[in-house]
Every structure is written in structure tokens, then in C-alpha cells.
Design a protein around this motif. Structure first.
Motif, mmCIF file in Angstrom:
data_model
loop_
_atom_site.group_PDB
_atom_site.id
_atom_site.type_symbol
_atom_site.label_atom_id
_atom_site.label_comp_id
_atom_site.label_asym_id
_atom_site.label_seq_id
_atom_site.Cartn_x
_atom_site.Cartn_y
_atom_site.Cartn_z
ATOM 1 N N GLY A 23 -31.952 59.681 -14.052
ATOM 2 C CA GLY A 23 -32.754 58.641 -13.424
ATOM 3 C C GLY A 23 -33.015 58.933 -11.969
ATOM 4 N N PRO A 24 -33.942 58.196 -11.371
ATOM 5 C CA PRO A 24 -34.243 58.374 -9.947
ATOM 6 C C PRO A 24 -33.012 58.103 -9.089
ATOM 7 C CG PRO A 24 -35.887 56.981 -11.022
ATOM 8 C CD PRO A 24 -34.773 57.146 -11.988
ATOM 9 N N ALA A 25 -32.971 58.760 -7.948
ATOM 10 C CA ALA A 25 -31.859 58.563 -7.014
ATOM 11 C C ALA A 25 -31.822 57.127 -6.509
ATOM 12 C CB ALA A 25 -31.989 59.529 -5.841
ATOM 13 N N GLU A 26 -30.624 56.662 -6.172
ATOM 14 C CA GLU A 26 -30.480 55.334 -5.585
ATOM 15 C C GLU A 26 -31.146 55.301 -4.202
ATOM 16 O OE1 GLU A 26 -29.168 53.337 -7.634
ATOM 17 O OE2 GLU A 26 -27.344 54.114 -8.567
ATOM 18 N N ARG A 27 -31.778 54.180 -3.873
ATOM 19 C CA ARG A 27 -32.411 54.007 -2.564
ATOM 20 C C ARG A 27 -31.748 52.858 -1.823
ATOM 21 N NH1 ARG A 27 -38.797 53.943 -2.326
ATOM 22 N NH2 ARG A 27 -38.106 53.285 -0.238
ATOM 23 N N SER A 28 -31.067 53.185 -0.746
ATOM 24 C CA SER A 28 -30.278 52.173 -0.051
ATOM 25 C C SER A 28 -31.145 51.046 0.512
ATOM 26 C CB SER A 28 -29.463 52.818 1.069
ATOM 27 O OG SER A 28 -30.303 53.468 2.005
ATOM 28 N N ASP A 29 -32.356 51.365 0.967
ATOM 29 C CA ASP A 29 -33.211 50.310 1.518
ATOM 30 C C ASP A 29 -33.642 49.323 0.446
ATOM 31 O OD1 ASP A 29 -34.748 52.348 0.319
ATOM 32 O OD2 ASP A 29 -36.483 51.966 1.609
ATOM 33 N N ARG A 30 -33.972 49.839 -0.741
ATOM 34 C CA ARG A 30 -34.393 48.960 -1.836
ATOM 35 C C ARG A 30 -33.204 48.149 -2.367
ATOM 36 N NH1 ARG A 30 -39.355 50.517 -3.998
ATOM 37 N NH2 ARG A 30 -39.295 48.437 -4.943
#
Length: 318
Positions: A23-30
Motif C-alpha cells: 500500500g501507499p506510504a503513510e503520510r503524517s500530514d494527512r
């Protein structure tokens, strides 16, 4: 009774071979934006995982640096997974103490090992020394928290156990005795109703009631853990995917939370944490990748708003 709510703040997990799910990498801002929208001004718990082995030394975190989200009204529920294949617990105990010293100001709970009764995906039960690691880990963490004067709750957990003899909890009680039972501030339960064992829609609430009651009356009683020790629902969710609709996910979430709240006084349940915030990878035809309240691109499913409403209705105020 009002509940303290929380969520695993990531989406990526483990498969049966202990590989990180795709899966896509985690995005801390989102992630931060979604957490803000989810709980608003209500107190909230962010659940994160860090793995320990003598070789790894805890370099695998899910989501990355979970303590970064413990700001404002949010506190950290940190799970230290025991992945050490050997018998020497010296490094393990020091690692636990180090986590308390490093993250103590943002910690609310420290969970010692993850599903030590279970050796499948995400569980620590395949490690030969895991039960002793739980006993000694709880004692060491309790002593360190007390030494530092921190307001951090120490606990352990399991998944649902159907064994009438409750061998796992009976053995923990035998190994740890009253010292272990009294060192616990809470005990967690991971359960996923109507996911791995199908349940008819009209039987869901009865099944959840049976699971929660059985955990208190059978599992914890077998270990000599008092009825006054709080239960935390540490992982719960319902996966979407083929023939598993978004609408039904929201319905199941609401049903489970309402049952938990209804049993909270009787069973001393104080916390409910959802698993997890977003899908690992949406639309791949695999329900194991779709436990999130958000799709893997961070767009919301209906269950996101439903959980937000339930938090507003049932959340503790302080």
C-alpha cells in the motif's frame, strides 16, 4: 458510562509471513488532519506499535514515529511488540524502560507485547519466551513508571480465546501470581466480530456481548485478575472489500460501540480503540487490506463520520 476513544493511526500492517502489507506510504500530514477531524475537542488516544528483538532494537514502527501525533488532546497508547526468539530478557526489559523514559510525557498507556496468545499476523505468540516476557515486562514497566512518578497505565492484551480451560490466562496467572495481577492497570482485548468468523447480522450484538462477557468472566478470572481492573478494547474493526460494503462497516461500528458502552459499567470497560485509521491498500480485492475508516488515499468512508459522531456522543470529557 462514558468511554475513552482511540485509533491505530496508520494503515499498513503485517501479513502471515510478517511482511509489511502493500500500500501507499503513510503520510503524517494527512494522518494529523484526519485525527483532528475525527475527535475534535474530545480527549483521544493514538495507538502505535514498535517492535523489539535483540537484533532489531525496535526500529520498526507503525505508523512511523507514532508519538508525533500525541499533541493537544491526544495521548499515546504505545504497544511494544516482543519479537525476540531467544530466552534472555535483559535487553527487552531495558528497552521497555527506555520507551517509558523517552515517551513518558506523551504516554497514557504502555502495552507489554501484542496478542501473546496468538502466533498469526500481528501476534507475538510464536516467540518461545513471550509469556515470561509479559510477566517480567509488566513488573519492570510498573516499577519504572512508579520510579519516575508518571501517570502511565501498564497493561497487556490478548485476542479472543475460546479454549474452555483458558490455558493462556491460567498460565499467566500461575507464572505471575498476585504481584502480576496487581501490577496491571488494565487488560486489553483485540476482537473483530464478523470478520474472520461470519456472524448473521441479527446475531451481531449477542455475539459481541458474549465475547466481552467471556473475556471478563472466563479469561481474566482464570488469571486471577480482579473485576475492578479495567478492560480496554485495544483493536476492533470490520473490513470492507468484495461483498463487504462501506455502509455495513458503519453499521457494525455503531452496533459494537453501543454494546461496549452498554456493558461498560458491568464489565469495567473504559476504552475503545478502532483498528485502523485508513486502509492499507483499497480496491485490491483483499479484505485484509481494508480495515480503515479512510481509503488508502485518505478519502473517508461513511464509517469515519459515524465514528466521529459516536465519539462526540459517548466520549469522556476530561
Amino acid at each position: 458510562m462514558t468511554l475513552r476513544f482511540g485509533i491505530y493511526a496508520g494503515g499498513l500492517g503485517e501479513d502471515q509471513f510478517r511482511r509489511t502489507t502493500p500500500g501507499p506510504a503513510e503520510r503524517s500530514d494527512r494522518i494529523a488532519d484526519a485525527l483532528d477531524a475525527l475527535h475534535g475537542e474530545h480527549p483521544f488516544v493514538v495507538r502505535g506499535y514498535v517492535q523489539y528483538s535483540d537484533a532489531l532494537r525496535g526500529n520498526r514502527e507503525a505508523p512511523p514515529r507514532p508519538w508525533q501525533y500525541a499533541t493537544g488532546r491526544r495521548k499515546l497508547d504505545l504497544v511494544v511488540c516482543f519479537r525476540e526468539p531467544g530466552q534472555d530478557l535483559t535487553g527487552w526489559l531495558e528497552f521497555l524502560r527506555a520507551q517509558i523514559r523517552e515517551h513518558g510525557p506523551v504516554l497514557t498507556t504502555l502495552q507489554i507485547a501484542e496478542e501473546p496468545n496468538h502466533s498469526g499476523p500481528g501476534g507475538d505468540g510464536g516467540q518461545p519466551a513471550v509469556r515470561q516476557a509479559v510477566i517480567e515486562g509488566v513488573r519492570a514497566a510498573r516499577a519504572e513508571v512508579d520510579r519516575l512518578g508518571l501517570d502511565v497505565r501498564i497493561g497487556c492484551n490478548s485476542s479472543v480465546i475460546l479454549d474452555p480451560a483458558q490455558e493462556f490466562w491460567t498460565d499467566l496467572g500461575r507464572r505471575g501470581g498476585s504481584e502480576f495481577a496487581h501490577a496491571l492497570d488494565y487488560v486489553g482485548l483485540d476482537f473483530f466480530a464478523d470478520v474472520f468468523r461470519p456472524i448473521p447480522a441479527d446475531g451481531l450484538e449477542a455475539a459481541v456481548t458474549a465475547v466481552l462477557t467471556g473475556f471478563r468472566r472466563e479469561s481474566l478470572t482464570a488469571a486471577g485478575i480482579p473485576d475492578t481492573t479495567p478492560i480496554h478494547i485495544t483493536e476492533n474493526g470490520w473490513a470492507t472489500g468484495p461483498n463487504r460494503s462501506y455502509a455495513r462497516q458503519a453499521e457494525v461500528l455503531e452496533s459494537v460501540v453501543r454494546v461496549v458502552d452498554g456493558l461498560a459499567d458491568e464489565l469495567t470497560i473504559t476504552t475503545y480503540e478502532h483498528f485502523g485509521l485508513r486502509d492499507s491498500y483499497s480496491d485490491q480485492g483483499d479484505m485484509n487490506l481494508e480495515f480503515g475508516l479512510l481509503r488508502s488515499d485518505y478519502t473517508p468512508k461513511p464509517a469515519f463520520d459515524r465514528y466521529r459522531e459516536l465519539i462526540a456522543e459517548y466520549s469522556v470529557t476530561g
